[in-house]
Design an enzyme around this catalytic site. Structure first.
Site, PDB file in Angstrom:
ATOM      1  N   LYS A 159       0.873  -1.186   0.000  1.00  0.00           N
ATOM      2  CA  LYS A 159       0.000   0.000   0.000  1.00  0.00           C
ATOM      3  C   LYS A 159       0.905   1.231   0.000  1.00  0.00           C
ATOM      4  O   LYS A 159       1.102   1.886   1.029  1.00  0.00           O
ATOM      5  CB  LYS A 159      -0.924  -0.061   1.223  1.00  0.00           C
ATOM      6  CG  LYS A 159      -2.146   0.827   1.129  1.00  0.00           C
ATOM      7  CD  LYS A 159      -3.133   0.456   2.241  1.00  0.00           C
ATOM      8  CE  LYS A 159      -4.215   1.485   2.448  1.00  0.00           C
ATOM      9  NZ  LYS A 159      -5.080   1.730   1.323  1.00  0.00           N
TER      10      LYS A 159
HETATM   11  N1  PPE Z   1      -7.945  -1.378  -2.688  1.00  0.00           N
HETATM   12  C1  PPE Z   1      -7.353  -0.162  -2.584  1.00  0.00           C
HETATM   13  C2  PPE Z   1      -6.625   0.383  -3.760  1.00  0.00           C
HETATM   14  C3  PPE Z   1      -7.453   0.522  -1.376  1.00  0.00           C
HETATM   15  O1  PPE Z   1      -6.863   1.718  -1.276  1.00  0.00           O
HETATM   16  C4  PPE Z   1      -8.176  -0.038  -0.299  1.00  0.00           C
HETATM   17  C5  PPE Z   1      -8.287   0.700   0.987  1.00  0.00           C
HETATM   18  C6  PPE Z   1      -8.764  -1.311  -0.468  1.00  0.00           C
HETATM   19  C7  PPE Z   1      -8.621  -1.945  -1.668  1.00  0.00           C
HETATM   20  C8  PPE Z   1      -9.496  -1.999   0.652  1.00  0.00           C
HETATM   21  O2  PPE Z   1      -8.607  -2.408   1.670  1.00  0.00           O
HETATM   22  P1  PPE Z   1      -9.069  -2.564   3.186  1.00  0.00           P
HETATM   23  O3  PPE Z   1      -9.263  -1.192   3.720  1.00  0.00           O
HETATM   24  O4  PPE Z   1      -7.959  -3.302   3.830  1.00  0.00           O
HETATM   25  O5  PPE Z   1     -10.333  -3.331   3.195  1.00  0.00           O
HETATM   26  N2  PPE Z   1      -8.294   2.076   0.875  1.00  0.00           N
HETATM   27  C9  PPE Z   1      -8.047   2.902   2.042  1.00  0.00           C
HETATM   28  C10 PPE Z   1      -7.702   4.324   1.666  1.00  0.00           C
HETATM   29  C11 PPE Z   1      -8.739   5.123   1.026  1.00  0.00           C
HETATM   30  C12 PPE Z   1      -8.310   6.552   0.799  1.00  0.00           C
HETATM   31  O6  PPE Z   1      -8.880   7.186  -0.091  1.00  0.00           O
HETATM   32  O7  PPE Z   1      -7.443   7.084   1.497  1.00  0.00           O
HETATM   33  C13 PPE Z   1      -9.190   2.822   3.050  1.00  0.00           C
HETATM   34  O8  PPE Z   1     -10.271   2.345   2.726  1.00  0.00           O
HETATM   35  O9  PPE Z   1      -8.968   3.210   4.180  1.00  0.00           O
END
Ligand code: PPE
Length: 324
Positions: A159
């Site tokens: 990430k």
């Molecule tokens: N894909 C991406 C690209 C992503 O950024 C997130 C989280 C997910 C999938 C889902 O991951 P999880 O939160 O572990 O279920 N994105 C984070 C950041 C968003 C932002 O704009 O800043 C979030 O949801 O916190």
């Protein structure tokens, strides 16, 4: 979405005033995207304030840096106690937590392993990510004209800040064209994920989500949904999904820490199912809601902030150097 300032931010083992959490303009991360972050939510449950899957997020945080040959200089335990103390010091209840690591000021040039790694944790109150009623009514999404990053160029399992240049292109295009979110296809035309969410589709009674190899972040909410769905008796499979399969699916929804579980009511203006949130989406939202409201925790996903001891003061001021 605006950030509501708080009292303190945790930096490298100490708490500093919110307004002092600034960086030098020549920091490596600002020039080359060399930062890594997490997004975590805490909820005010009936049993107290609890952070959702805190250790799982902090482990992913470690792995994000490892891909870039860098050691995160604080253990999961240290990050756990820092997070809980931060919530208490800032008098927060339900909030969003943003652990962040970056290559700081030092060398200039792409090779970043001699720059110090600075680690921060911030937390603040954050509203609904895709609009106020998104979880109720569902959102309209498009397939992005931008492809997702590829495994041999930018690894999506890390990430990293730089990955979000791709996400920004996707999100801006979607919003400027009147959609709440854009979904990317990978280099081979298979559905990858949203700009900040994973994607699920209900197809002939099965809950289908793309495998991690399709250039997506292995979401912790994605994993949560897979566990809850199995428990509710819905078969879950990781399988390739094409754009047309989203058009014809019975239900589609997005998952992520920020969006939680948000139904998709149309893709490219084609209604999904009957155009509203479907019954399986609703059932999974309900199961998730039960955990974060009641504080009942059969899966061991909640860290109650009052149960976690304070961090020992200024736990080593370590700066990471080159990984041997
Ligand atoms: N894909 C991406 C690209 C992503 O950024 C997130 C989280 C997910 C999938 C889902 O991951 P999880 O939160 O572990 O279920 N994105 C984070 C950041 C968003 C932002 O704009 O800043 C979030 O949801 O916190």
């Amino acid at each position: 979405m605006p950030i509501t300032p708080t009292k303190s931010i945790w930096k490298n083992g100490s708490f500093i005033p919110f307004k002092n959490a600034t960086v030098h303009v020549l920091s490596h991360a600002l020039h080359y995207g060399s930062s890594w972050f997490e997004g975590i939510r805490a909820y005010e449950t009936d049993k107290g304030i609890a952070v959702f899957r805190l250790d799982d997020h902090m482990l992913r945080f470690h792995h994000s840096l490892k891909v870039y040959r860098t050691v995160l200089p604080y253990s999961v335990e240290e990050l756990r106690s820092a997070t809980c103390e931060l919530i208490k010091r800032n008098d927060l209840g339900t909030c969003y937590i943003r652990p962040f690591a970056m290559r700081g000021f030092g060398d200039m040039g792409v090779y970043g392993l001699r720059n110090p790694v600075e680690v921060y944790i911030a937390a603040w109150e954050w509203g609904a990510y895709l609009g106020d009623n998104a979880a109720e009514t569902g959102v309209d999404v498009c397939i992005s004209s931008w492809s997702r990053i590829t495994p041999n160029s930018l690894p999506s399992i890390s990430k990293a800040g730089g990955n979000y240049m791709n996400s920004q292109l996707v999100k801006m295009e979607a919003v400027e064209n009147g959609y709440a979110e854009g979904i990317t296809l990978d280099a081979y035309g298979h559905v990858a994920e949203g700009s900040g969410e994973n994607v699920f589709a209900v197809i002939r009674g099965e809950l289908v989500t793309p495998p991690t190899g399709h250039s997506l972040l292995p979401g912790i909410t994605r994993d949560t949904v897979m566990v809850l769905a199995e428990q509710l008796g819905y078969p879950v499979v990781e399988r390739e999904i094409t754009r047309a399969m989203l058009y014809t699916a019975d239900e589609v929804f997005l998952t992520g820490t920020a969006v939680e579980i948000t139904p998709v009511r149309s893709v490219d203006r084609i209604a999904v199912g009957r155009g509203g949130p479907g019954p399986i989406t609703r059932a999974i939202q309900k199961a998730f809601g039960k955990i974060i409201v009641s504080g009942q925790d059969p899966h061991g996903w909640l860290t109650f902030v009052d149960d976690v001891p304070k961090p020992s003061r200024n736990t080593k001021k370590k700066t990471s150097k080159k990984r041997k």
